[in-house]
Design a protein around this motif. Structure first.
Motif, short mmCIF file in Angstrom:
data_model
loop_
_atom_site.label_atom_id
_atom_site.label_comp_id
_atom_site.label_asym_id
_atom_site.label_seq_id
_atom_site.Cartn_x
_atom_site.Cartn_y
_atom_site.Cartn_z
N VAL A 62 0.84 -1.20 0.00
CA VAL A 62 0.00 0.00 0.00
C VAL A 62 0.88 1.25 0.00
N GLU A 63 1.92 1.24 0.82
CA GLU A 63 2.85 2.38 0.84
C GLU A 63 3.58 2.51 -0.49
N HIS A 64 3.89 1.39 -1.12
CA HIS A 64 4.53 1.41 -2.44
C HIS A 64 3.61 2.08 -3.47
N ILE A 65 2.32 1.74 -3.40
CA ILE A 65 1.35 2.37 -4.30
C ILE A 65 1.31 3.88 -4.06
N MET A 66 1.31 4.26 -2.79
CA MET A 66 1.19 5.68 -2.43
C MET A 66 2.42 6.48 -2.84
N ARG A 67 3.61 5.89 -2.71
CA ARG A 67 4.85 6.65 -2.87
C ARG A 67 5.55 6.46 -4.21
N ASP A 68 5.46 5.27 -4.77
CA ASP A 68 6.29 4.95 -5.93
C ASP A 68 5.54 4.84 -7.25
N ASP A 70 3.05 6.12 -10.15
CA ASP A 70 2.55 7.40 -10.65
C ASP A 70 1.06 7.52 -10.36
N TYR A 71 0.71 8.58 -9.64
CA TYR A 71 -0.66 8.86 -9.24
C TYR A 71 -1.27 7.73 -8.41
N GLY A 72 -0.41 6.93 -7.79
CA GLY A 72 -0.91 5.87 -6.91
C GLY A 72 -1.65 6.44 -5.71
N TRP A 73 -1.14 7.56 -5.19
CA TRP A 73 -1.82 8.21 -4.06
C TRP A 73 -3.25 8.62 -4.43
N LEU A 74 -3.41 9.07 -5.68
CA LEU A 74 -4.73 9.48 -6.13
C LEU A 74 -5.67 8.28 -6.24
N MET A 75 -5.15 7.18 -6.77
CA MET A 75 -5.97 5.96 -6.87
C MET A 75 -6.38 5.46 -5.49
N ARG A 76 -5.42 5.45 -4.58
CA ARG A 76 -5.70 4.91 -3.24
C ARG A 76 -6.68 5.80 -2.48
N TYR A 77 -6.44 7.11 -2.48
CA TYR A 77 -7.33 8.02 -1.76
C TYR A 77 -8.73 8.06 -2.38
N THR A 78 -8.79 7.97 -3.72
CA THR A 78 -10.10 7.95 -4.38
C THR A 78 -10.86 6.70 -4.01
N HIS A 79 -10.17 5.55 -3.97
CA HIS A 79 -10.84 4.29 -3.63
C HIS A 79 -11.25 4.27 -2.17
N ALA A 80 -10.36 4.72 -1.28
CA ALA A 80 -10.65 4.68 0.15
C ALA A 80 -11.81 5.62 0.50
N ASN A 81 -11.77 6.85 -0.01
CA ASN A 81 -12.85 7.79 0.26
C ASN A 81 -14.08 7.49 -0.57
N GLY A 82 -13.87 6.82 -1.71
CA GLY A 82 -15.01 6.45 -2.55
C GLY A 82 -15.96 5.50 -1.85
N ALA A 83 -15.43 4.64 -0.98
CA ALA A 83 -16.30 3.74 -0.21
C ALA A 83 -17.24 4.55 0.68
N SER A 84 -16.71 5.58 1.33
CA SER A 84 -17.55 6.44 2.17
C SER A 84 -18.57 7.19 1.33
N MET A 85 -18.12 7.71 0.18
CA MET A 85 -19.05 8.43 -0.70
C MET A 85 -20.17 7.51 -1.18
N PHE A 86 -19.80 6.28 -1.51
CA PHE A 86 -20.77 5.28 -1.98
C PHE A 86 -21.84 5.06 -0.91
N PHE A 87 -21.42 4.90 0.33
CA PHE A 87 -22.39 4.66 1.41
C PHE A 87 -23.23 5.90 1.68
N ILE A 88 -22.64 7.09 1.58
CA ILE A 88 -23.43 8.31 1.77
C ILE A 88 -24.55 8.38 0.74
N MET A 89 -24.20 8.13 -0.52
CA MET A 89 -25.20 8.20 -1.59
C MET A 89 -26.28 7.13 -1.40
N VAL A 90 -25.87 5.92 -1.02
CA VAL A 90 -26.84 4.82 -0.84
C VAL A 90 -27.73 5.08 0.37
N TYR A 91 -27.16 5.60 1.46
CA TYR A 91 -27.99 5.89 2.64
C TYR A 91 -29.03 6.96 2.32
N ILE A 92 -28.65 7.97 1.57
CA ILE A 92 -29.62 9.00 1.16
C ILE A 92 -30.66 8.39 0.23
#
Length: 387
Positions: A62-68, A70-92
């Motif tokens: 995971v740290e390798h994805i984030m640091r090494d 290209d745009y791995g940090w963006l993929m990881r943060y989008t996926h991690a926060n995307g789970a929360s966004m998904f649940f927010i949309m579904v709960y509404i």
């Protein structure tokens, strides 16, 4: 070309589909949920290319994805926060369905398929939370999988099968990674079935009446509304990804898993907290598990225990008050789920749990009969005496 069956399906469901003219922006959350699912699948595939499902290397990968990468940090943060966004949309989306009676006949099947999608989402999110192999990942997997041990006769065997061994370890991580990768495609398939059932009987509308009288094509009118809401949602989503990417995650999950050190307070992700609070509100372990499962099953039963013939809560003043109390109750359960198991949180959680089940099993069936009684009662007129 027009006779092509695929073209016909796309044209009916995405272009010429007759849509009630009075749909509000509350109906956009179904599309936004599908949008989140697409983001999760794409980013998940990209992350899986560089993730290593091995206990000694999972966090390092995971740290390798984030640091090494290209745009791995963006993929990881989008996926991690995307789970929360998904649940927010579904709960509404679920809350809107409850308010406007989207579970009533002839919408039983779309509602039940939607609940199945929600359960699959919870399973997928739980297994995804385990993959970074941090402290909360390890201990969360240990606590949740141990819940199956209360199943009579075969409980221990089921837990061992889930673990793939006699403890949470490398086999468990591999199993969870495989299932976490596959389940989103099952959710996508169930979502298509959900949409097909909705389009078969026609969409609900804010008035809750027959919408066949005044309809317009889905394209271009609702494309524009969906596009507008998608732009606003993307801005909201981007604020988390770029400015507060870790605010929705537990800090202990950035510590590598250690079976010898138990965290002071084991909590799941925020979107599981209401159900976690229900689990903890029952003093008996088996009873808590049954209550948590029943909290999901009762959603499946809702179309069949409902007795009202009025869809929209706009025309049900008593139900509207009970509904908003239920929304507040769910927020309280979410708050209690993140608190320690001590007084007064235990008592507050028990009261909130009672109201959760009372809303579905008592208030909804009872209010339907009350409304029918009031509909047949003649209005009481005040007789004024002349002076």
């Amino acid at each position: 070309m027009k006779d092509n069956p695929i073209i016909k399906i796309v044209n009916f469901h995405g272009i010429d589909y007759p849509t009630p003219v009075n749909l509000s922006y509350w109906w956009n959350f179904g599309f936004l949920s599908a949008f989140c699912l697409g983001i999760q699948i794409i980013t998940g595939i990209l992350l899986a290319m560089n993730y290593t499902p091995y206990v000694d290397l999972a966090m390092a990968s995971v740290e390798h994805i984030m640091r090494d990468i290209d745009y791995g940090w963006l993929m990881r943060y989008t996926h991690a926060n995307g789970a929360s966004m998904f649940f927010i949309m579904v709960y509404i989306h679920i809350a809107r369905g409850l308010y406007y009676g989207s579970y009533m006949s002839p919408k039983e099947l779309p509602w039940c398929v939607g609940v199945v999608i929600f359960i699959l989402m919870m399973a997928t999110a739980f297994m995804g939370y385990v993959l970074p192999w941090g402290q909360m990942s390890f201990w969360g997997a240990t606590v949740i999988t141990n819940l199956f041990s209360v199943i009579p006769i075969y409980g221990t065997e089921i837990v061992t099968w889930l673990w793939g061994a006699y403890n949470v370890g490398n086999a468990t991580l591999n199993r969870f990674f495989s299932l976490h990768y596959l389940l989103p495609f099952a959710i996508a398939g169930a979502s298509l079935i959900h949409i097909a059932y909705i389009h078969k009987d026609g969409s609900n509308n804010p008035l809750g009446i027959n919408g066949n009288i005044d309809k317009i094509p889905f394209y271009p009118y609702f494309y524009i509304k969906d596009l507008y809401s998608t732009i606003l949602f993307t801005i909201f989503f981007s604020c988390f990804v770029f400015f507060a990417p870790n605010i929705l995650n537990h800090p202990d999950n950035y510590i590598e898993a250690n079976p010898l050190v138990t965290p002071a307070h084991i909590v799941p992700e925020w979107y599981f907290l209401p159900f976690y609070a229900i689990l903890r509100s029952i003093p008996h372990k088996a009873g808590g598990i049954v209550a948590m499962g029943a909290a999901l099953i009762v959603l499946l039963l809702l179309p069949f225990i409902n007795t009202s013939e009025i869809r929209s809560s706009n025309f049900r003043p008593i139900f509207k008050k009970a509904y908003w109390l239920f929304i507040a109750d769910c927020l309280i359960l979410g708050w209690i789920g993140g608190k320690p198991v001590s007084s007064p949180y235990i008592e507050i959680g028990q009261i909130a749990t009672v109201y959760y089940f009372m809303f579905f099993l008592i208030i909804i069936p009872f209010l339907g009969h009350v409304e029918k009684f009031l509909a047949f009662c003649p209005p009481v007129r005040k007789i004024s005496s002349a002076n």
